[in-house]
Design a protein around this motif. Sequence first.
Motif, PDB file in Angstrom:
ATOM      1  N   LYS A   3       0.839  -1.186   0.000  1.00 52.40           N
ATOM      2  CA  LYS A   3       0.000   0.000   0.000  1.00 52.40           C
ATOM      3  C   LYS A   3       0.881   1.246   0.000  1.00 52.40           C
ATOM      4  O   LYS A   3       1.841   1.346   0.753  1.00 52.40           O
ATOM      5  N   LYS A   4       0.541   2.199  -0.864  1.00 54.86           N
ATOM      6  CA  LYS A   4       1.375   3.392  -0.984  1.00 54.86           C
ATOM      7  C   LYS A   4       1.200   4.302   0.234  1.00 54.86           C
ATOM      8  O   LYS A   4       0.121   4.364   0.833  1.00 54.86           O
ATOM      9  N   SER A   5       2.283   4.997   0.582  1.00 48.92           N
ATOM     10  CA  SER A   5       2.236   5.930   1.700  1.00 48.92           C
ATOM     11  C   SER A   5       3.353   6.941   1.539  1.00 48.92           C
ATOM     12  O   SER A   5       4.414   6.627   0.987  1.00 48.92           O
ATOM     13  N   TRP A   6       3.147   8.161   2.004  1.00 47.30           N
ATOM     14  CA  TRP A   6       4.137   9.223   1.793  1.00 47.30           C
ATOM     15  C   TRP A   6       5.477   8.916   2.448  1.00 47.30           C
ATOM     16  O   TRP A   6       6.525   9.254   1.906  1.00 47.30           O
ATOM     17  N   TYR A   7       5.453   8.270   3.600  1.00 47.30           N
ATOM     18  CA  TYR A   7       6.730   8.016   4.271  1.00 47.30           C
ATOM     19  C   TYR A   7       7.526   6.917   3.575  1.00 47.30           C
ATOM     20  O   TYR A   7       8.757   6.866   3.703  1.00 47.30           O
ATOM     21  N   LYS A   8       6.859   6.058   2.823  1.00 47.05           N
ATOM     22  CA  LYS A   8       7.563   5.026   2.067  1.00 47.05           C
ATOM     23  C   LYS A   8       8.297   5.632   0.871  1.00 47.05           C
ATOM     24  O   LYS A   8       9.317   5.103   0.426  1.00 47.05           O
ATOM     25  N   GLU A   9       7.776   6.729   0.359  1.00 51.22           N
ATOM     26  CA  GLU A   9       8.335   7.364  -0.828  1.00 51.22           C
ATOM     27  C   GLU A   9       9.280   8.510  -0.484  1.00 51.22           C
ATOM     28  O   GLU A   9       9.719   9.242  -1.361  1.00 51.22           O
ATOM     29  N   LEU A 471      16.008   9.703  -8.374  1.00 51.07           N
ATOM     30  CA  LEU A 471      15.523   8.475  -9.009  1.00 51.07           C
ATOM     31  C   LEU A 471      14.464   7.789  -8.143  1.00 51.07           C
ATOM     32  O   LEU A 471      13.469   7.270  -8.664  1.00 51.07           O
ATOM     33  N   ARG A 472      14.678   7.779  -6.837  1.00 50.74           N
ATOM     34  CA  ARG A 472      13.685   7.175  -5.933  1.00 50.74           C
ATOM     35  C   ARG A 472      12.349   7.909  -6.041  1.00 50.74           C
ATOM     36  O   ARG A 472      11.276   7.292  -5.962  1.00 50.74           O
ATOM     37  N   HIS A 473      12.419   9.221  -6.213  1.00 51.89           N
ATOM     38  CA  HIS A 473      11.188   9.999  -6.323  1.00 51.89           C
ATOM     39  C   HIS A 473      10.497   9.805  -7.674  1.00 51.89           C
ATOM     40  O   HIS A 473       9.286  10.003  -7.803  1.00 51.89           O
ATOM     41  N   GLU A 474      11.265   9.403  -8.687  1.00 52.82           N
ATOM     42  CA  GLU A 474      10.722   9.298 -10.042  1.00 52.82           C
ATOM     43  C   GLU A 474      10.249   7.894 -10.412  1.00 52.82           C
ATOM     44  O   GLU A 474       9.394   7.745 -11.290  1.00 52.82           O
ATOM     45  N   HIS A 475      10.817   6.870  -9.779  1.00 50.26           N
ATOM     46  CA  HIS A 475      10.568   5.494 -10.230  1.00 50.26           C
ATOM     47  C   HIS A 475       9.943   4.655  -9.118  1.00 50.26           C
ATOM     48  O   HIS A 475      10.595   4.338  -8.119  1.00 50.26           O
ATOM     49  N   GLU A 476       8.700   4.261  -9.317  1.00 48.08           N
ATOM     50  CA  GLU A 476       8.006   3.436  -8.323  1.00 48.08           C
ATOM     51  C   GLU A 476       8.705   2.121  -8.069  1.00 48.08           C
ATOM     52  O   GLU A 476       8.639   1.582  -6.974  1.00 48.08           O
ATOM     53  N   ILE A 477       9.384   1.587  -9.074  1.00 52.26           N
ATOM     54  CA  ILE A 477      10.027   0.291  -8.927  1.00 52.26           C
ATOM     55  C   ILE A 477      11.075   0.310  -7.815  1.00 52.26           C
ATOM     56  O   ILE A 477      11.268  -0.675  -7.100  1.00 52.26           O
ATOM     57  N   ILE A 478      11.754   1.459  -7.632  1.00 50.86           N
ATOM     58  CA  ILE A 478      12.780   1.543  -6.581  1.00 50.86           C
ATOM     59  C   ILE A 478      12.122   1.526  -5.211  1.00 50.86           C
ATOM     60  O   ILE A 478      12.640   0.935  -4.266  1.00 50.86           O
ATOM     61  N   VAL A 479      10.958   2.128  -5.103  1.00 49.65           N
ATOM     62  CA  VAL A 479      10.264   2.179  -3.811  1.00 49.65           C
ATOM     63  C   VAL A 479       9.531   0.869  -3.532  1.00 49.65           C
ATOM     64  O   VAL A 479       9.683   0.278  -2.460  1.00 49.65           O
ATOM     65  N   TYR A 480       8.756   0.388  -4.504  1.00 46.24           N
ATOM     66  CA  TYR A 480       7.827  -0.693  -4.220  1.00 46.24           C
ATOM     67  C   TYR A 480       8.169  -2.031  -4.896  1.00 46.24           C
ATOM     68  O   TYR A 480       7.483  -3.028  -4.641  1.00 46.24           O
TER      69      TYR A 480
END
Length: 555
Positions: A3-9, A471-480
């Motif tokens: 589940k997406k969340s601001w602190y994860k990103e 890059l972390r802010h631009e690419h969901e794959i790096i976060v999730y």
Amino acid sequence: MQKKSWYKESVVYQIYPRSFMDSNGDGIGDIRGIIKKLDYLKNLGVDIIWISPIYESPNEDNGYDISDYQNILSEFGTMEDFDKLLETAHDKGMKIIMDLVVNHTSDEHQWFVESRKSKDNSYRDYYIWKDGKNGKEPNNWGSWFGGSAWQYDENTEMYYLHIFSSKQPDLNWDNNKVRNEVYKMMKWWLDKGIDGFRMDVINLISKDHKFPDGKSNGGLYGDLGPYCLNGEHVHEYLKEMNENVLSKYDIMTVGETADVTIEEAKKYSACDRNELDMVFQFEHMALDSGDYGKWSNNRFNLIDLKKVLTKWQKELEEKCWNTLFWSNHDQPRAVSRFGNDKDHREISAKMLGTCLYMMRGTPFIFQGEELGMTNAYFDTLDEYRDLETFNAYEDLTKKHGIDKELMMDYLKHISRDNARTPMQWDDSTNAGFTTGTPWISVNKNYPDINANNQVDDHGSVYNYYRKLFKLRHEHEIIVYGDYKLLEPDNNELYVYTRSLNKNKLLVICNFTQKSLTYEVPEEFRKVNKRILISNYHDDLGEEIRPYEAKVYMVD
């Protein structure tokens, strides 16, 4: 997908305020100094600033001994200064989280001042008091700062418990009045507008009140860990905290949980448990320990590091959220410990950032890490300031017979003061940290390693970290994205993949100072791939140069 969340990103930057920036020339960093450097942090790509304690404190343990939770220590500034910091950070789109230190207080906190007055004082049960046994302490528990974990108080002829310094008495969380006082204080800060808490040693708050002796391993004192860590009521109390306080605000929480297991971490941070958002685990921080615990000069083993980090990536995959960190105020500098701060400092610092911050979890960067700051390598004991360091030196040289020169080498490797030297802003006197005399010496290498040299240098460690966070802010794959370790038995390369939908990343990191050969997996040979980021300017394919890091992306 989680589940997406601001602190994860988000990217979190830890400030140790005493050493960050001094605005008034007294040699101690302060709140106004932090305000002056907010644009530097915004430019780096920081979303959340975690500030180590700035509360009223006698500073027995550099602020982790709090005497007033709702006042600012004068050397850091005023509450008006803090309000200005909070407002300015929010205006710039950054959040602020505070250190919550509620396992213990200072012995100068008003609760304890009252508690020690008499056995029938209304605050007596705010702390853990016990009668002695046969003229000695209530049990054999040893403090984590050395000596007994019990302090005799002549006024009432009883002992109080202190896991850390004798000036840090442990609160009695089994007293609901204590818990309600803590919750009231937390609400006060959250209503002020802060964005969450980092909770200091939060898994120590529930003790075994049978107080059995601990295993001594031949020493003078027994291990209190099994009777204080992850205690019987800790989850009950955190659920109560969440229900009464945390759930009522849009905030993030992260718990410092020493010696936590995977199963315990799931209890603390699983999304359906309603306790914390995530925890710090320290298993990878113990890989260079020796016969005397953390006090050693050992080098970690890469296979062991991969095993530990992979375990936490995989076991928490769809259940909990990870924290990613190489260092903090209690750990030595990352590039000195895990990289090569002599011949390959810049390139290995970039490699370490790539290796860890391409994983799943929220990155926690400690001040100066983005510059590749190194251990202090102090030559004499009197250059140190840390209570834990002094206690360990005394204990290990006098009681265990360790050679003093060897012990100094241990301090150079692992002392907490390695991370606490002043932030290196420029090549002027005292690295631009202060116009006065710094509370602890500036690292001698500041003329070469400083922010002023790096901010406008596109090839610097700072700008590499800036690119990583972008890059972390631009690419969901790096976060999730999902994580998969490759080459688990390779003691030189750390290789893993991330995948999300049809996107894939291949991360290759060389932890040695020699060139190696690595053939990319077939799934990456069959498709068009591009370099997403690398700490070298070109790609030599199968040749992986010293401390090289490169990330291939398949869209």
